[in-house]
Design a protein around this motif. Structure first.
Motif, PDB file in Angstrom:
ATOM      1  N   PRO A  82       0.808  -1.226   0.000  1.00  0.00           N
ATOM      2  CA  PRO A  82       0.000   0.000   0.000  1.00  0.00           C
ATOM      3  C   PRO A  82       0.844   1.280   0.000  1.00  0.00           C
ATOM      4  N   LEU A  83       0.368   2.273  -0.721  1.00  0.00           N
ATOM      5  CA  LEU A  83       1.027   3.572  -0.702  1.00  0.00           C
ATOM      6  C   LEU A  83       0.911   4.227   0.667  1.00  0.00           C
ATOM      7  N   ALA A  84      -0.109   3.831   1.431  1.00  0.00           N
ATOM      8  CA  ALA A  84      -0.283   4.387   2.777  1.00  0.00           C
ATOM      9  C   ALA A  84       0.697   3.797   3.778  1.00  0.00           C
ATOM     10  N   LEU A  85       1.351   2.710   3.419  1.00  0.00           N
ATOM     11  CA  LEU A  85       2.286   2.057   4.335  1.00  0.00           C
ATOM     12  C   LEU A  85       3.571   2.867   4.453  1.00  0.00           C
ATOM     13  N   ASP A  86       4.102   2.974   5.657  1.00  0.00           N
ATOM     14  CA  ASP A  86       5.396   3.621   5.856  1.00  0.00           C
ATOM     15  C   ASP A  86       6.443   2.852   5.052  1.00  0.00           C
ATOM     16  N   PRO A  87       7.156   3.522   4.129  1.00  0.00           N
ATOM     17  CA  PRO A  87       8.144   2.794   3.313  1.00  0.00           C
ATOM     18  C   PRO A  87       9.235   2.126   4.132  1.00  0.00           C
ATOM     19  N   ILE A  88       9.516   2.664   5.312  1.00  0.00           N
ATOM     20  CA  ILE A  88      10.478   2.012   6.195  1.00  0.00           C
ATOM     21  C   ILE A  88      10.019   0.588   6.507  1.00  0.00           C
ATOM     22  N   HIS A  89       8.702   0.424   6.706  1.00  0.00           N
ATOM     23  CA  HIS A  89       8.165  -0.899   7.010  1.00  0.00           C
ATOM     24  C   HIS A  89       8.339  -1.832   5.813  1.00  0.00           C
ATOM     25  N   GLY A  90       8.232  -1.275   4.617  1.00  0.00           N
ATOM     26  CA  GLY A  90       8.383  -2.096   3.426  1.00  0.00           C
ATOM     27  C   GLY A  90       9.748  -2.747   3.331  1.00  0.00           C
ATOM     28  N   ALA A  91      10.769  -2.111   3.894  1.00  0.00           N
ATOM     29  CA  ALA A  91      12.126  -2.668   3.850  1.00  0.00           C
ATOM     30  C   ALA A  91      12.279  -3.877   4.763  1.00  0.00           C
ATOM     31  N   PHE A  92      11.286  -4.159   5.603  1.00  0.00           N
ATOM     32  CA  PHE A  92      11.338  -5.320   6.497  1.00  0.00           C
ATOM     33  C   PHE A  92      10.723  -6.566   5.871  1.00  0.00           C
ATOM     34  N   CYS A  93      10.149  -6.451   4.677  1.00  0.00           N
ATOM     35  CA  CYS A  93       9.480  -7.606   4.078  1.00  0.00           C
ATOM     36  C   CYS A  93      10.459  -8.739   3.795  1.00  0.00           C
ATOM     37  N   GLU A  94      11.656  -8.414   3.291  1.00  0.00           N
ATOM     38  CA  GLU A  94      12.612  -9.467   2.943  1.00  0.00           C
ATOM     39  C   GLU A  94      13.111 -10.226   4.174  1.00  0.00           C
ATOM     40  N   ALA A 126       1.972  -5.164   5.992  1.00  0.00           N
ATOM     41  CA  ALA A 126       0.902  -4.204   5.707  1.00  0.00           C
ATOM     42  C   ALA A 126      -0.234  -4.289   6.721  1.00  0.00           C
ATOM     43  N   SER A 127      -0.446  -5.478   7.288  1.00  0.00           N
ATOM     44  CA  SER A 127      -1.548  -5.661   8.244  1.00  0.00           C
ATOM     45  C   SER A 127      -1.274  -5.018   9.593  1.00  0.00           C
ATOM     46  N   GLY A 128      -0.001  -4.738   9.887  1.00  0.00           N
ATOM     47  CA  GLY A 128       0.352  -4.201  11.193  1.00  0.00           C
ATOM     48  C   GLY A 128       0.503  -5.257  12.273  1.00  0.00           C
ATOM     49  N   ALA A 129       0.451  -6.542  11.876  1.00  0.00           N
ATOM     50  CA  ALA A 129       0.547  -7.624  12.863  1.00  0.00           C
ATOM     51  C   ALA A 129       1.947  -7.777  13.431  1.00  0.00           C
ATOM     52  N   ILE A 130       2.947  -7.226  12.738  1.00  0.00           N
ATOM     53  CA  ILE A 130       4.335  -7.322  13.182  1.00  0.00           C
ATOM     54  C   ILE A 130       4.810  -5.966  13.683  1.00  0.00           C
ATOM     55  N   GLU A 131       5.358  -5.932  14.883  1.00  0.00           N
ATOM     56  CA  GLU A 131       5.927  -4.696  15.427  1.00  0.00           C
ATOM     57  C   GLU A 131       7.250  -4.423  14.723  1.00  0.00           C
ATOM     58  N   ILE A 132       7.328  -3.271  14.079  1.00  0.00           N
ATOM     59  CA  ILE A 132       8.518  -2.905  13.321  1.00  0.00           C
ATOM     60  C   ILE A 132       9.209  -1.677  13.886  1.00  0.00           C
ATOM     61  N   ASP A 133       8.456  -0.669  14.250  1.00  0.00           N
ATOM     62  CA  ASP A 133       9.060   0.613  14.636  1.00  0.00           C
ATOM     63  C   ASP A 133      10.088   0.471  15.753  1.00  0.00           C
ATOM     64  N   ARG A 134       9.813  -0.415  16.717  1.00  0.00           N
ATOM     65  CA  ARG A 134      10.746  -0.563  17.840  1.00  0.00           C
ATOM     66  C   ARG A 134      12.006  -1.339  17.456  1.00  0.00           C
ATOM     67  N   LEU A 135      12.008  -1.903  16.257  1.00  0.00           N
ATOM     68  CA  LEU A 135      13.196  -2.623  15.792  1.00  0.00           C
ATOM     69  C   LEU A 135      14.156  -1.717  15.021  1.00  0.00           C
ATOM     70  N   ILE A 136      13.745  -0.489  14.736  1.00  0.00           N
ATOM     71  CA  ILE A 136      14.566   0.431  13.951  1.00  0.00           C
ATOM     72  C   ILE A 136      15.480   1.212  14.891  1.00  0.00           C
ATOM     73  N   SER A 137      16.777   1.017  14.721  1.00  0.00           N
ATOM     74  CA  SER A 137      17.746   1.694  15.587  1.00  0.00           C
ATOM     75  C   SER A 137      18.106   3.079  15.071  1.00  0.00           C
ATOM     76  N   ARG A 138      18.305   3.210  13.770  1.00  0.00           N
ATOM     77  CA  ARG A 138      18.647   4.513  13.199  1.00  0.00           C
ATOM     78  C   ARG A 138      18.516   4.463  11.688  1.00  0.00           C
ATOM     79  N   ARG A 139      18.500   5.657  11.105  1.00  0.00           N
ATOM     80  CA  ARG A 139      18.452   5.829   9.663  1.00  0.00           C
ATOM     81  C   ARG A 139      19.725   6.545   9.233  1.00  0.00           C
ATOM     82  N   VAL A 140      20.322   6.104   8.112  1.00  0.00           N
ATOM     83  CA  VAL A 140      21.549   6.725   7.634  1.00  0.00           C
ATOM     84  C   VAL A 140      21.413   7.021   6.148  1.00  0.00           C
TER      85      VAL A 140
END
Length: 342
Positions: A131-143, A301-315
């Motif tokens: 989804p375009l509404a999904l935070d693209p940062i979350h999309g990088a966790f799919c793999e 995309a469903s939000g069933a997986i917690e992702i935000d707390r797994l992100i340490s930093r952006r470079v």
């Protein structure tokens, strides 16, 4: 455009390269985010096979800006996550459905240019719209999530199962969540770092163990441990010889051990075949993500997986080579490369 290039083993830097032109079956994708993986560090040090010179980055998400003439299902403007692992479809393994064991397997970011760049080429069969509404940062966790899903599928977790996860990196923390979703009622994570033990409990672990505080085997499967006699399933996510050695000792008789972490190629680990035989353990590897990338994308995309707390930093791309060339500092889980500020 800028790209993080592995020129040779031990040689990584940001270079200016031409924006690639899509072939008939390709998508040109403007990369929004790409995760740094432990495999990228293995590639830099020659511990995992690759074909430099190559642009690294295999955990990516982005917007399609141009589609080849034979592409019809995905249009420019769509957001996609890319499955980097390209099988040939012709060899005996592919013909038997074992596409992850393809004799001619090629991977984006390993054998062909990847997502640590402003743009990446993705074959249409490797692209999955999100989804375009999904935070693209979350999309990088799919793999990475897809790789964990394949391991979970092989583990045979049932409702009420007990599971030990060894390693508190992003793979371990995603595996904890998937184990709970699969029905496990006891999920124990072992890691040295206190911050990761706390995070594991926040995302679903029912207990954690500090391996520096004593014998992990006693703490988990000993007579007075958390699961006396051993757990149903052990999933090794650290890619460390010590935890691989522990894994068979933590499983109960008739239990399953899944090796999901990546050890450096050529590293050896001592195991006791008699123990595997006498207790009829099932010991298996889990390699990449056959036929699960769509499921992973849907889970994200469903939000069933917690992702935000797994992100340490952006470079930035310019900062990425130094991050890849350095060991992860204590407490760091996942670093995301953001190619553009636009």
């Amino acid at each position: 455009m800028k790209a993080v290039r592995l020129e040779a083993v031990g040689d990584i830097s940001v270079r200016h390269v031409e924006v690639p032109e899509p072939g008939p079956d390709d998508l040109l994708v403007k990369v929004e985010a790409c995760g740094i993986c432990g495999t990228d560090r293995h590639l830099l040090h020659g511990d995992f096979p690759s074909t430099p010179p190559v642009t690294l980055g295999h955990e990516f998400c982005g917007i399609v800006v141009k589609a080849g003439s034979a592409v019809h299902a995905i249009k420019p403007g769509a957001r996609i996550t890319g499955d980097p692992n390209i099988s040939c479809g012709r060899c005996p393994q592919c013909q038997s459905g074992r596409v992850n064991l393809c004799r001619n397997l090629r991977a984006i970011g390993i054998h062909r240019d990847g997502g640590f760049a402003e743009y990446v080429l993705v074959p249409q069969k490797q692209a999955f719209e999100i989804p375009l509404a999904l935070d693209p940062i979350h999309g990088a966790f799919c793999e990475p999530l897809a790789c964990c899903l394949h391991g979970i599928d092989g583990a045979g977790i049932r409702a009420g199962s007990s599971v030990a996860v060894l390693g508190g990196g992003v793979i371990g923390l995603l595996t904890v969540q998937l184990a709970r979703l699969a029905g496990a009622t006891t999920v124990i994570l072992s890691t040295r770092q206190a911050s990761k033990r706390l995070l594991a409990e926040e995302v679903g672990a029912t207990a954690t163990v500090d391996p520096t505080a004593g014998d992990v085997i006693e703490a988990i499967s000993g007579p007075h441990g958390l699961v006396p006699g051993g757990v149903d399933v052990v999933i090794e996510c650290a890619g460390v010889a010590e935890t691989v050695k522990q894994s068979t000792r933590l499983a109960k008789a008739g239990g399953t051990v899944v090796i999901l972490g990546v050890l450096p190629q050529g590293e050896k680990v001592e195991i006791e075949p008699f123990d595997i035989l006498f207790r009829e353990l099932r010991l298996q590897g889990s390699f990449i993500n056959p036929f699960v990338h769509r499921r992973a994308a849907d889970l994200v995309a469903s939000g069933a997986i917690e992702i935000d707390r797994l992100i340490s930093r952006r470079v930035t791309l310019d900062e990425a080579p130094a991050v890849i060339a350095s060991p992860a500092p204590p407490g760091e889980v996942k670093v995301l490369v953001i190619p553009s500020s636009e």
